[in-house]
Structure formats: structure tokens, C-alpha cells
Write a protein that holds these residues in place. Structure first.
Motif, PDB file in Angstrom:
ATOM      1  N   GLN A  44       0.830  -1.205   0.000  1.00 39.91           N
ATOM      2  CA  GLN A  44       0.000   0.000   0.000  1.00 39.91           C
ATOM      3  C   GLN A  44       0.866   1.257   0.000  1.00 39.91           C
ATOM      4  O   GLN A  44       0.566   2.221  -0.720  1.00 39.91           O
ATOM      5  CB  GLN A  44      -0.930   0.008   1.210  1.00 39.91           C
ATOM      6  CG  GLN A  44      -2.024  -1.024   1.147  1.00 39.91           C
ATOM      7  CD  GLN A  44      -2.825  -1.112   2.432  1.00 39.91           C
ATOM      8  OE1 GLN A  44      -2.486  -0.474   3.427  1.00 39.91           O
ATOM      9  NE2 GLN A  44      -3.887  -1.911   2.418  1.00 39.91           N
ATOM     10  N   VAL A  45       1.921   1.255   0.786  1.00 37.69           N
ATOM     11  CA  VAL A  45       2.832   2.396   0.832  1.00 37.69           C
ATOM     12  C   VAL A  45       3.501   2.585  -0.526  1.00 37.69           C
ATOM     13  O   VAL A  45       3.613   3.707  -1.040  1.00 37.69           O
ATOM     14  CB  VAL A  45       3.882   2.228   1.956  1.00 37.69           C
ATOM     15  CG1 VAL A  45       4.977   3.288   1.846  1.00 37.69           C
ATOM     16  CG2 VAL A  45       3.218   2.283   3.319  1.00 37.69           C
ATOM     17  N   ALA A  50       3.941   5.657  -5.446  1.00 35.13           N
ATOM     18  CA  ALA A  50       3.939   5.699  -6.912  1.00 35.13           C
ATOM     19  C   ALA A  50       2.906   6.701  -7.416  1.00 35.13           C
ATOM     20  O   ALA A  50       3.190   7.490  -8.321  1.00 35.13           O
ATOM     21  CB  ALA A  50       3.656   4.310  -7.473  1.00 35.13           C
ATOM     22  N   GLY A  51       1.727   6.675  -6.823  1.00 35.91           N
ATOM     23  CA  GLY A  51       0.677   7.602  -7.246  1.00 35.91           C
ATOM     24  C   GLY A  51       1.018   9.055  -6.987  1.00 35.91           C
ATOM     25  O   GLY A  51       0.727   9.927  -7.804  1.00 35.91           O
ATOM     26  N   GLU A  52       1.641   9.316  -5.851  1.00 34.89           N
ATOM     27  CA  GLU A  52       1.981  10.696  -5.486  1.00 34.89           C
ATOM     28  C   GLU A  52       3.197  11.226  -6.261  1.00 34.89           C
ATOM     29  O   GLU A  52       3.274  12.404  -6.566  1.00 34.89           O
ATOM     30  CB  GLU A  52       2.265  10.791  -3.986  1.00 34.89           C
ATOM     31  CG  GLU A  52       1.043  10.598  -3.119  1.00 34.89           C
ATOM     32  CD  GLU A  52       0.023  11.712  -3.280  1.00 34.89           C
ATOM     33  OE1 GLU A  52       0.417  12.889  -3.298  1.00 34.89           O
ATOM     34  OE2 GLU A  52      -1.172  11.388  -3.403  1.00 34.89           O
ATOM     35  N   THR A  58       7.150  -0.333  -9.822  1.00 31.81           N
ATOM     36  CA  THR A  58       8.268  -1.235 -10.131  1.00 31.81           C
ATOM     37  C   THR A  58       9.593  -0.582  -9.797  1.00 31.81           C
ATOM     38  O   THR A  58      10.476  -1.215  -9.207  1.00 31.81           O
ATOM     39  CB  THR A  58       8.229  -1.627 -11.634  1.00 31.81           C
ATOM     40  OG1 THR A  58       6.967  -2.214 -11.927  1.00 31.81           O
ATOM     41  CG2 THR A  58       9.345  -2.598 -11.967  1.00 31.81           C
ATOM     42  N   VAL A  59       9.732   0.691 -10.137  1.00 28.11           N
ATOM     43  CA  VAL A  59      10.963   1.416  -9.839  1.00 28.11           C
ATOM     44  C   VAL A  59      11.121   1.600  -8.334  1.00 28.11           C
ATOM     45  O   VAL A  59      12.202   1.416  -7.776  1.00 28.11           O
ATOM     46  CB  VAL A  59      10.999   2.775 -10.570  1.00 28.11           C
ATOM     47  CG1 VAL A  59      12.168   3.625 -10.122  1.00 28.11           C
ATOM     48  CG2 VAL A  59      11.043   2.561 -12.072  1.00 28.11           C
ATOM     49  N   ILE A  60      10.031   1.936  -7.669  1.00 25.97           N
ATOM     50  CA  ILE A  60      10.089   2.130  -6.214  1.00 25.97           C
ATOM     51  C   ILE A  60      10.484   0.832  -5.519  1.00 25.97           C
ATOM     52  O   ILE A  60      11.315   0.823  -4.620  1.00 25.97           O
ATOM     53  CB  ILE A  60       8.755   2.675  -5.685  1.00 25.97           C
ATOM     54  CG1 ILE A  60       8.538   4.088  -6.228  1.00 25.97           C
ATOM     55  CG2 ILE A  60       8.711   2.655  -4.156  1.00 25.97           C
ATOM     56  CD1 ILE A  60       7.185   4.656  -6.003  1.00 25.97           C
ATOM     57  N   LYS A  61       9.915  -0.293  -5.962  1.00 20.79           N
ATOM     58  CA  LYS A  61      10.268  -1.584  -5.374  1.00 20.79           C
ATOM     59  C   LYS A  61      11.733  -1.893  -5.620  1.00 20.79           C
ATOM     60  O   LYS A  61      12.409  -2.459  -4.760  1.00 20.79           O
ATOM     61  CB  LYS A  61       9.409  -2.693  -5.963  1.00 20.79           C
ATOM     62  CG  LYS A  61       7.979  -2.638  -5.505  1.00 20.79           C
ATOM     63  CD  LYS A  61       7.150  -3.690  -6.222  1.00 20.79           C
ATOM     64  CE  LYS A  61       5.680  -3.500  -5.965  1.00 20.79           C
ATOM     65  NZ  LYS A  61       4.874  -4.440  -6.754  1.00 20.79           N
TER      66      LYS A  61
END
Length: 64
Positions: A44-45, A50-52, A58-61
Motif C-alpha cells: 500500500q505504501v 507511486a501515485g503521489e 516497479t521502480v520504487i520496489k
């Protein structure tokens, strides 16, 4: 050892990326598990971030 640079002495992104040690993803997962206590909360985080930010989940992970 074969020459890895082009005629200008620059290394391509692909060649340079191969020379970087990859982080241990298990260690990152362990740290996130300690912070969020749940894979669902971690997802969820990631999705919220990603939305914000406009950066794909995928990049954030991959950065975790």
C-alpha cells in the motif's frame, strides 16, 4: 582483459551497470518488514508513493 570503453573512453550504461554490485534484496525486504510489519502495508505504501510521485511502483520496489 578486453577494452570496455568506446573510442572516447566512455563506458556504455549497459557495461557500467554490469560493474555495479547488486544489493541484497532480502536485506531490503527484511528492513521493510520490520518497519511496516506487513507485506500488505508495504504494498500500500509503495502504491501510494507511486501515485503521489509519478514514479512507477516497479521502480520504487527496485529502490527498496
Amino acid at each position: 582483459m578486453p577494452k570496455r570503453a568506446d573510442d572516447d573512453g566512455l563506458v556504455s550504461v549497459t557495461q557500467g551497470a554490469g560493474a555495479i554490485d547488486q544489493p541484497d534484496s532480502a536485506a531490503g525486504t527484511d528492513i521493510l518488514g520490520r518497519i511496516f510489519r506487513s507485506k500488505d502495508v508495504s504494498r500500500q505504501v509503495t502504491d501510494h508513493t507511486a501515485g503521489e510521485s509519478g514514479v512507477s511502483s516497479t521502480v520504487i520496489k527496485a529502490m527498496a
